[in-house]
Structure formats: C-alpha cells, structure tokens
Motif scaffolding. Structure first.
Motif, mmCIF file in Angstrom:
data_model
loop_
_atom_site.group_PDB
_atom_site.id
_atom_site.type_symbol
_atom_site.label_atom_id
_atom_site.label_comp_id
_atom_site.label_asym_id
_atom_site.label_seq_id
_atom_site.Cartn_x
_atom_site.Cartn_y
_atom_site.Cartn_z
ATOM 1 N N VAL A 64 -11.024 11.332 62.316
ATOM 2 C CA VAL A 64 -12.362 10.741 62.469
ATOM 3 C C VAL A 64 -12.255 9.228 62.586
ATOM 4 O O VAL A 64 -11.340 8.620 62.035
ATOM 5 N N ILE A 75 -11.658 17.246 64.548
ATOM 6 C CA ILE A 75 -11.211 18.067 63.418
ATOM 7 C C ILE A 75 -10.383 19.239 63.942
ATOM 8 O O ILE A 75 -9.368 19.607 63.362
ATOM 9 N N GLU B 213 -8.412 7.642 51.693
ATOM 10 C CA GLU B 213 -8.470 8.011 53.113
ATOM 11 C C GLU B 213 -9.792 7.511 53.692
ATOM 12 O O GLU B 213 -10.761 7.330 52.952
ATOM 13 N N VAL B 214 -9.806 7.321 54.994
ATOM 14 C CA VAL B 214 -11.063 7.024 55.677
ATOM 15 C C VAL B 214 -11.937 8.272 55.564
ATOM 16 O O VAL B 214 -11.454 9.381 55.760
ATOM 17 N N ALA B 216 -15.708 10.241 56.494
ATOM 18 C CA ALA B 216 -16.961 10.257 57.250
ATOM 19 C C ALA B 216 -18.107 10.703 56.352
ATOM 20 O O ALA B 216 -19.163 10.094 56.336
ATOM 21 N N CYS B 217 -17.895 11.791 55.584
ATOM 22 C CA CYS B 217 -19.013 12.310 54.778
ATOM 23 C C CYS B 217 -18.823 12.104 53.281
ATOM 24 O O CYS B 217 -19.781 11.876 52.575
ATOM 25 N N GLY B 220 -17.175 16.663 51.416
ATOM 26 C CA GLY B 220 -16.366 17.879 51.575
ATOM 27 C C GLY B 220 -16.767 18.738 52.754
ATOM 28 O O GLY B 220 -16.286 19.866 52.879
ATOM 29 N N VAL B 221 -17.637 18.238 53.622
ATOM 30 C CA VAL B 221 -18.072 19.081 54.738
ATOM 31 C C VAL B 221 -17.403 18.778 56.076
ATOM 32 O O VAL B 221 -17.315 19.644 56.933
ATOM 33 N N CYS B 222 -16.888 17.555 56.278
ATOM 34 C CA CYS B 222 -16.426 17.222 57.627
ATOM 35 C C CYS B 222 -14.946 17.483 57.854
ATOM 36 O O CYS B 222 -14.497 17.585 58.985
ATOM 37 N N ASN B 223 -14.156 17.593 56.796
ATOM 38 C CA ASN B 223 -12.712 17.828 56.937
ATOM 39 C C ASN B 223 -11.992 16.685 57.644
ATOM 40 O O ASN B 223 -10.941 16.895 58.248
ATOM 41 N N GLY B 224 -12.525 15.487 57.550
ATOM 42 C CA GLY B 224 -11.923 14.340 58.229
ATOM 43 C C GLY B 224 -10.898 13.592 57.389
ATOM 44 O O GLY B 224 -10.119 12.820 57.925
ATOM 45 N N CYS B 225 -10.893 13.807 56.065
ATOM 46 C CA CYS B 225 -10.038 12.993 55.179
ATOM 47 C C CYS B 225 -8.920 13.809 54.563
ATOM 48 O O CYS B 225 -8.552 13.582 53.415
ATOM 49 N N VAL B 226 -8.359 14.741 55.314
ATOM 50 C CA VAL B 226 -7.392 15.663 54.711
ATOM 51 C C VAL B 226 -5.998 15.048 54.530
ATOM 52 O O VAL B 226 -5.597 14.159 55.266
ATOM 53 N N TYR B 233 -3.478 21.414 54.313
ATOM 54 C CA TYR B 233 -4.447 20.321 54.308
ATOM 55 C C TYR B 233 -5.489 20.526 53.207
ATOM 56 O O TYR B 233 -6.072 21.600 53.081
ATOM 57 N N ARG B 235 -8.882 18.278 51.245
ATOM 58 C CA ARG B 235 -9.773 17.138 51.449
ATOM 59 C C ARG B 235 -9.641 16.138 50.300
ATOM 60 O O ARG B 235 -9.780 16.532 49.132
ATOM 61 N N LYS B 238 -13.137 15.978 48.296
ATOM 62 C CA LYS B 238 -13.646 17.092 47.490
ATOM 63 C C LYS B 238 -12.552 17.722 46.619
ATOM 64 O O LYS B 238 -12.791 18.073 45.473
#
Lengths: 307, 252
Positions: A64, A75, B213-214, B216-217, B220-226, B233, B235, B238
């Motif tokens: 992202v 994703i 991590e960077v 977005a949300c 725990g919903v976007c899975n962008g910071c894994v 992977y 999060r 979360k």
C-alpha cells in the motif's frame, strides 16, 4: 439498535437493505475486525473480502502507498479460502445485523463456480458479488472483466449454480464499460457494482523503482470519485438492473451524487480506513437530506439527476 | 474520538505530546498504538500510527520523530489543537511473569518502553532499560525512565554520552552475567531488533519486539501492513505490533 426508517430501504437485485450504504469488499475484512469501531446497525450491508477456492497469501510487500487524495493497494486477494471462510468466518458474519454479501474471485471460471457451489448451501448470505476486476493479481479477476464474451460466459455459468442475488463488480480499467455492463445483464446478473479501483503507480525516489512490489496497484479514495461517478451515469443509462456506485465516497453528499446519477445503493471502501465512522455518518446524512427535502423515499432520488 | 493537545515539548526532531483522552487512557496497554488524524483534509491521506508512550489520569502521551509530512504536522501542533484518534489498537507487551525485564529502545523506539516500565514497576518487577541512539540528542526519556525506578544504561554510537557503541553491547554484557531468566522487550530500528533477537536466542531469553509498518487502516481489514511470522504473513496492526522475537522472519 437498528433504526427502522423505511425511507432509506432499497432492494438491490433481490438484496433487501435497510439503507443504501454498503461496506465494499476488501475494506471490511470478514466483519469482526471492525467490531467496536463501526456500528453495523447503522449500515445497510457489507461485502466480505474476496474469497477464492484455496487460501491466498497475497502479494509481496510493500502493498500500500498513499497518494494525493487517495491510495494505491496491491494486496493481491489475500484470503483464507472458501473452506475456512465457511467454517471460521461465516458464523460470526451471520450475527451481523446488516445484509452480508460474499464476494467471489478466481483464476479460472471453474474456480468461481466451485466457490459459489460451496457457498450455496450456507445460510446467512444475502447475495453474491463476483469480482471480475481485481487489478492486482496476474490471474484471477480482470481478464474476466475486460471481454464481454468471456464475462457473459462466466456470469451465465454462475447464474446456473446459484439462486442467490448475483452482483457483478465491474472494472473501470476498460475502454468502454457499457458492453461489459450489458453482457453481464443479459447473462443474468441482478445488479452491477461500478466500479473497482483504477490502475496506478508511484515511484520511490530513493530506490528509483516503483514503490509497490507489484509495481502497479489499484487507486481508490476521493481521487477517483469523479471517474466512478461518470461510469455509474453511463452504466445506469445502459442497463435496467440496479447499479451500486463505488469510488471515493466519504460523505452523504458524495453518496447523493451517485444516487442522482442512477445508483440504487453505494459502497464505501477506503473511507472506512480513514474513519470507521464514515459509513454510519453517510447513512445518517442521507436520512437528514430526505427529511429536509420532504421526500418519502430515497428511491425518489435514484437517477433524478440524469438528463 | 476527539482529543485535545495539552502540551507539546520539542527537542530537535523529536516531540513529546500530551493529549487529554480519558476513555483511551483508561483502556490503553503498554505496546498498543493509536491512529491519529491531524486534519479534516486529504493530505496526508491516511491517519498515522503512534505508540502510546504513557497513559493515565485521563491523558495519553506520544513521543514522536518528525520524519514525513504526517509526523511533521503532529510535531508542530500547538496546544489546544484537536485531533481525531482511533485506539487503543493492537496487542501489547506481556505483563505477566515476575522475571526481571530488560527493555531496549533505539531512538524514538523507546516510546512504548516508558509505559511498559511504569506498569512493570507498579507490580514491583525489576526493570533495566537500555537506551540507544546515534548521539546524545537521540537518547530520549532518560529522566522519566529513572523516575520509574528502573536502572538505565545509555549508549551512543558517536560516544557523546554513555557507552560508546550499539545499545546491544551493554545488553549482551547484562545477558552474559544473568543468573536467573530474564525477559526482553525491544522497539527500534530493524537492525537493532534483529540483533536483539539473535542475542535473546543465544542467551536463551524470551524476547518480544514491537514492529513498525506503513498502515492504511490500522484496524486489521486492509492487509497492507503484513510481516512474515513463522513463515506466514500476519498484520502488524491487528496481530501485532508486538510479536515474539523468535517468530519474526527478519529476512522476509
């Protein structure tokens, strides 16, 4: 408690919603993640994260990045797979006070069909949304959403195996969306979600490489709202089935623009990331707007802005 | 929820901010973070996640470094500024267990350690804090740490204050002479956390690390910071931000 107010009730291709505000797929997880941050009594429905036949881990990091008035994501359809979805995620989703739709994705037509068949006997799903527009996976989405013939074949096959309301989430990354919308309608779709994210990129000035490991990602947020709105206007004028507007909605005013353009309902995605209070405030704002205008139903506004 | 900035103390690129946020202060646990939205506009687009540095008496504190646009805006915020917060988010450090704790903080990574030290000391658990930085100006919260009753050891890479070298050197010396089991908690740069993990494994100490991590949300919903945890992977927002050090795949 659910506020009953018939003025906001809508029926989107057989999915009955208490109000026209829906959480977009991929931005509300499997529902439980947002518990405590978002009151599900305030919204009409949610579309769970895309499910595929097998679990997917998703793309490499970074996935992202921010940009002006929006964000890019790549994703890559990370999800638990349909078995774990039925076993672990659906029981909690069934307790949700709003309508719950499942979103289905796949690399091959058979994969979509298998997932739909697996879901068919599961109670508590108000409808299905087919993701034929994910820009971030090499197989599993967009190729079904670019060619009207391929799309029609997939939708017909899906139609044969489900009695549930069937929504198709279309891609904005096409030269002309109208033939795709018409193909989906003719093949038996009950509603169309317009649209998914737009393909975009950002460069990392330190590394001289694209920021995202996937190189490109899907642009969402207020940056794409005018584009999505124009697509909704176009599609709503070309099909008879309901259209669900999606793209950069953060306020009741944004939602009303989509409704005036012809959308029967709207989806909120990236807005929830920025503020989980947004979906509830949009629904409340729609109610206030109707009261101020002395309108009895939101349906009086659907397409009212069309010329 | 809205929170009002009560005070903002600057030192160099760092800022120590105190907000009035009673509901949040009551629920916060050491290691958790808060997503802060600074403006009603679209720039920066996302909220920014910040570790809770201290919470109690209706107040929540953050120690931040001005790095990008978001943290710069917050670092420059004047008292009485209203911001919007979502939190507390994520899982905190383990508080259970009577083992003495070794807390390691590199740069502004020391932030969550103050809250942790305070709560451990309240349970009468011995706490030793290892603070590291490039130079003396990067050694943060020294005084506040000492006030908790923790023993504090400082290291600077340029030798301008305390031990000359990396923060992991006095940590290793301490682990070497440990007679009873200790537990480590660390937050800071990637290389430091990696080194702490290696030391913990070598000296058979349990260690927890807080990752950044960077996001977005943050929900725990976007899975962008894994990050890769035991090969899969997870999060950061979360499932973390605190993970067992031995489970983190540092090469992923």
């Amino acid at each position: 408690m659910r506020k009953s107010n018939s003025a906001l009730q809508v029926n989107v291709g057989g999915v009955k919603l208490a109000n026209p505000v829906i959480l977009a797929s991929g931005t509300c997880g499997y529902g439980t993640e947002l518990e405590g941050w978002l009151d599900f009594n305030t919204i009409g429905g949610l579309v769970a994260k895309s499910i595929t036949l097998s679990p997917r881990t998703g793309n490499a990091m970074p996935r992202v990045v921010e940009c002006a008035s929006g964000m890019l994501n790549a994703i890559g359809l990370a999800n638990v797979g349909v078995e774990a979805f039925c076993r672990e995620k659906l029981p909690a989703l069934r307790k949700c006070p709003c309508a719950v739709l499942a979103n289905v994705a796949g690399s091959r037509a058979e994969e979509y069909i298998h997932v739909i068949q697996r879901l068919e006997k599961q109670p508590g799903i108000a409808g299905l949304e087919l993701n034929v527009s994910c820009p971030n996976v090499h197989a599993g989405g967009i190729e079904f959403g670019r060619d009207p013939k391929v799309l029609a074949k997939l939708v017909s096959a899906a139609r044969r195996v489900t009695r549930r309301p069937l929504w198709i989430k279309l891609s904005p990354n096409v030269t002309d969306i109208v033939p795709l919308a018409k193909a989906a309608e003719a093949a038996g779709a009950d509603a169309l979600t317009v649209a998914n994210t737009l393909v975009g990129m950002r460069m990392d000035l330190a590394r001289h490489r694209p920021v995202l490991a996937n190189l490109t990602g899907g642009l969402s947020g207020p940056a794409i709202k005018p584009v999505a709105l124009a697509l909704v206007y176009k599609v709503a004028g070309a099909v008879k089935i309901p259209v669900v507007g999606c793209g950069g909605i953060e306020t009741a005013g944004d939602a009303l623009e989509f409704i005036l353009a012809g959308a029967t309902a709207v989806q909120i995605g990236t807005g929830t990331f920025r503020d989980p209070g947004i979906p509830g405030r949009v629904a409340a704002g729609l109610r206030t707007y109707l009261a101020h205008r002395r309108l009895h139903s939101i349906l009086d506004l659907v397409g009212a802005g069309r010329v | 929820m809205h929170a009002e900035l009560i005070s903002n103390r600057h030192f160099g690129p760092y800022a120590h901010l105190t907000f009035s946020a009673p509901a949040l202060a009551r629920r916060a646990k050491p290691g958790q973070f808060v997503e802060i939205r600074l403006t009603g506009g679209n720039a920066p687009f996302w909220r920014r996640p910040f570790s809770i540095c201290r919470a109690g008496s209706g107040r929540v504190e953050f120690l931040i470094k001005a790095r990008g646009r978001g943290s710069q805006l917050l670092a420059q915020a004047a008292p009485k500024t209203m911001v919007d917060m979502v939190g507390p988010l994520g899982n905190g450090f383990t508080l259970a267990g009577k083992q003495p704790r070794l807390l390691v903080g590199g740069g502004y990574g020391i932030a969550p350690m103050l809250f942790l030290a305070q709560q451990l000391r309240a349970k009468n658990i011995p706490v030793e804090v290892f603070i590291g930085g490039r130079c003396g100006d990067d050694l943060l919260l020294r005084r506040e740490m000492k006030l908790t009753g923790a023993r504090v050891t400082c290291s600077t890479e340029d030798g301008s204050y305390g031990h000359t070298g990396r923060v992991t050197e006095p940590l290793e010396a301490r682990l070497k002479q440990a007679k009873a089991p200790v537990r480590i908690a660390a937050c800071g740069p990637h290389a430091m956390l990696k080194a702490v993990t290696r030391l913990a494994a070598h000296y058979r100490a349990e260690a927890e690390v807080s990752l950044e991590e960077v996001m977005a949300c943050g929900l725990g919903v976007c899975n962008g910071c894994v990050v890769k945890i035991k090969g899969e992977y997870q999060r950061v927002c979360k499932d973390g931000p605190v993970f067992q050090a031995k489970d983190v795949d540092w090469h992923a």
